[in-house]
Motif scaffolding. Structure first.
Motif, short mmCIF file in Angstrom:
data_model
loop_
_atom_site.label_atom_id
_atom_site.label_comp_id
_atom_site.label_asym_id
_atom_site.label_seq_id
_atom_site.Cartn_x
_atom_site.Cartn_y
_atom_site.Cartn_z
N CYS A 1 7.96 8.64 1.55
CA CYS A 1 7.00 7.54 1.45
C CYS A 1 5.59 8.13 1.37
O CYS A 1 5.28 9.09 2.08
CB CYS A 1 7.10 6.62 2.66
SG CYS A 1 8.63 5.67 2.76
N GLU A 2 4.77 7.55 0.51
CA GLU A 2 3.39 7.99 0.36
C GLU A 2 2.49 6.79 0.10
O GLU A 2 2.95 5.76 -0.44
CB GLU A 2 3.24 8.97 -0.81
CG GLU A 2 3.77 10.36 -0.56
CD GLU A 2 3.31 11.31 -1.65
OE1 GLU A 2 2.11 11.65 -1.69
OE2 GLU A 2 4.16 11.70 -2.46
N ALA A 3 1.23 6.94 0.45
CA ALA A 3 0.25 5.91 0.14
C ALA A 3 0.12 5.77 -1.38
O ALA A 3 0.07 6.78 -2.10
CB ALA A 3 -1.10 6.25 0.75
N LEU B 1 -0.95 8.57 -5.55
CA LEU B 1 0.00 8.83 -6.62
C LEU B 1 -0.65 8.95 -7.99
O LEU B 1 0.05 9.06 -9.01
CB LEU B 1 1.07 7.73 -6.65
CG LEU B 1 1.90 7.61 -5.36
CD1 LEU B 1 2.91 6.49 -5.47
CD2 LEU B 1 2.59 8.92 -5.03
N ASP B 2 -1.99 8.96 -8.04
CA ASP B 2 -2.66 9.13 -9.32
C ASP B 2 -2.40 10.51 -9.92
O ASP B 2 -2.68 10.74 -11.10
CB ASP B 2 -4.15 8.86 -9.20
CG ASP B 2 -4.83 9.74 -8.15
OD1 ASP B 2 -4.13 10.53 -7.48
OD2 ASP B 2 -6.06 9.61 -8.00
N ARG B 3 -1.83 11.44 -9.14
CA ARG B 3 -1.51 12.76 -9.68
C ARG B 3 -0.42 12.70 -10.75
O ARG B 3 -0.22 13.66 -11.51
CB ARG B 3 -1.06 13.69 -8.55
CG ARG B 3 0.26 13.34 -7.87
CD ARG B 3 0.53 14.31 -6.72
NE ARG B 3 1.81 14.14 -6.07
CZ ARG B 3 2.03 13.29 -5.08
NH1 ARG B 3 1.05 12.49 -4.64
NH2 ARG B 3 3.23 13.21 -4.52
N PHE B 4 0.30 11.57 -10.83
CA PHE B 4 1.33 11.42 -11.85
C PHE B 4 0.76 10.87 -13.16
O PHE B 4 1.51 10.67 -14.12
CB PHE B 4 2.46 10.53 -11.34
CG PHE B 4 3.24 11.14 -10.22
CD1 PHE B 4 4.12 12.19 -10.45
CD2 PHE B 4 3.07 10.68 -8.91
CE1 PHE B 4 4.83 12.76 -9.40
CE2 PHE B 4 3.78 11.26 -7.86
CZ PHE B 4 4.65 12.30 -8.10
N ASP C 1 0.79 -1.23 0.00
CA ASP C 1 0.00 0.00 0.00
C ASP C 1 0.82 1.28 0.00
O ASP C 1 0.26 2.36 -0.16
CB ASP C 1 -0.92 0.03 1.24
CG ASP C 1 -1.86 -1.16 1.29
OD1 ASP C 1 -2.52 -1.41 0.26
OD2 ASP C 1 -1.91 -1.83 2.33
N THR C 2 2.13 1.18 0.20
CA THR C 2 2.98 2.35 0.37
C THR C 2 4.15 2.31 -0.59
O THR C 2 4.73 1.25 -0.84
CB THR C 2 3.51 2.42 1.81
OG1 THR C 2 2.43 2.30 2.73
CG2 THR C 2 4.25 3.73 2.05
N ALA C 3 4.49 3.48 -1.15
CA ALA C 3 5.61 3.58 -2.08
C ALA C 3 6.59 4.63 -1.59
O ALA C 3 6.22 5.58 -0.90
CB ALA C 3 5.12 3.93 -3.48
#
Length: 297
Positions: free
Chosen positions: A278-280, A284-287, A267-269
């Motif tokens: 680190c972010e959920a 990250l769909d903003r990329f 769940d985390t990258a």
């Protein structure tokens, strides 16, 4: 090696580790598409090691040098950084001018220009820095003055000095901040986590700063499996592809059009934004849309 009107021409005979001279050249197959980020070819000059792939007016025999400091590798002199050379890394010079050297890094494969004054004569390295920084102390003591800091990924020639220190050129570093290059290996994710809060730097691939693909290159190289340097090449070559519905796990890589992240867990990258963080995964769909999912070997 070719010289462009500079005193560096006198060094053309220093070609240790280079390809032996050949009297004849022939293309073995039809011309292939070239990527000038990693193929040492220009309109006027090419690496002699590419003589069987491309025609060029001149071919240069590489002259091996070593980076004496962290330096940008750019596609043009003083241009936008493509990558970096780290202290102690080799660089195969194909042309010297009065201010720059053009060549190829045998570490990450990137072709470009570096400042001449960043290079020294070739010397071997035995260890690589695995901590975010390795402070260089004047003596084998943490209380002695810090003379310099070597970033993660830098290479040194080190000699053991007791159980806790190794001697390097110019001082001493803690033994736990470096590892013998022969013993390099480990968990790429753990190396990435050690870089949290390191700044985003265009072309960066060291403890001093990284770009998105540079984080992947640095951490996997330290883990013993260096990938391609650029995200588009990584997305096509690293490990094996994953289907959209495959369960993701620690270490998997997710590629976007201009970005890449590494999973810490399902769940985390961890990735490079303004800093390494680190972010959920769900944020990250903003990329943009995912273009590839890869599982390193």
């Amino acid at each position: 090696m070719q010289s462009s009107g500079s005193s560096w021409a006198a060094t053309a005979s220093a070609t240790s580790g280079s390809t032996p001279a050949r009297s004849r050249f022939a293309l073995r197959a039809r011309s292939v598409a070239l990527d000038l980020r990693v193929d040492a070819v220009r309109r006027d000059l090419a690496d002699i090691r590419m003589a069987d792939r491309v025609f060029a007016p001149h071919y240069a025999v590489p002259a091996r040098r070593t980076a004496g400091r962290l330096v940008v590798v750019a596609g043009t002199p003083d241009g936008v950084p493509l990558s970096q050379l780290l202290p102690g890394e080799p660089f195969d010079v194909l042309e010297f001018t009065s201010t720059h050297a053009w060549g190829r890094s045998p570490v990450d494969g990137v072709v470009g220009f570096v400042d001449c004054d960043s290079l020294t004569g070739e010397f071997p390295s035995s260890h690589i820095v695995i901590a975010k920084y390795a402070p260089v102390h004047a003596d084998a003591s943490s209380t002695s003055p810090v003379l310099a800091q070597l970033p993660m990924g830098a290479r040194v020639a080190a000699t053991p000095s007791g159980d806790d220190w190794v001697e390097v050129d110019g001082g001493y570093v803690a033994a736990n901040t470096v590892v013998s290059r022969e013993d390099a290996g480990g968990d790429a994710v753990a190396f990435a986590l050690a870089l949290r809060n390191v700044a985003a730097v265009t072309g960066g691939r060291s403890g001093d700063g990284v770009d998105a693909a540079g984080l992947i290159f640095l951490t996997h190289a330290l883990a013993g499996a260096p990938p391609a340097r650029f995200a588009d090449l990584q997305s096509a070559t690293i490990g094996t592809p994953l289907a959209e519905g495959d369960v993701l796990r620690r270490g998997d890589l997710i590629f976007f059009a201009d970005h890449v992240v590494m999973l810490v867990d399902g769940d985390t990258a961890i990735h490079v934004d303004d800093v390494v963080k680190c972010e959920a995964l769900a944020t990250l769909d903003r990329f943009g849309p995912v273009v590839a999912r890869r599982r390193p070997a």
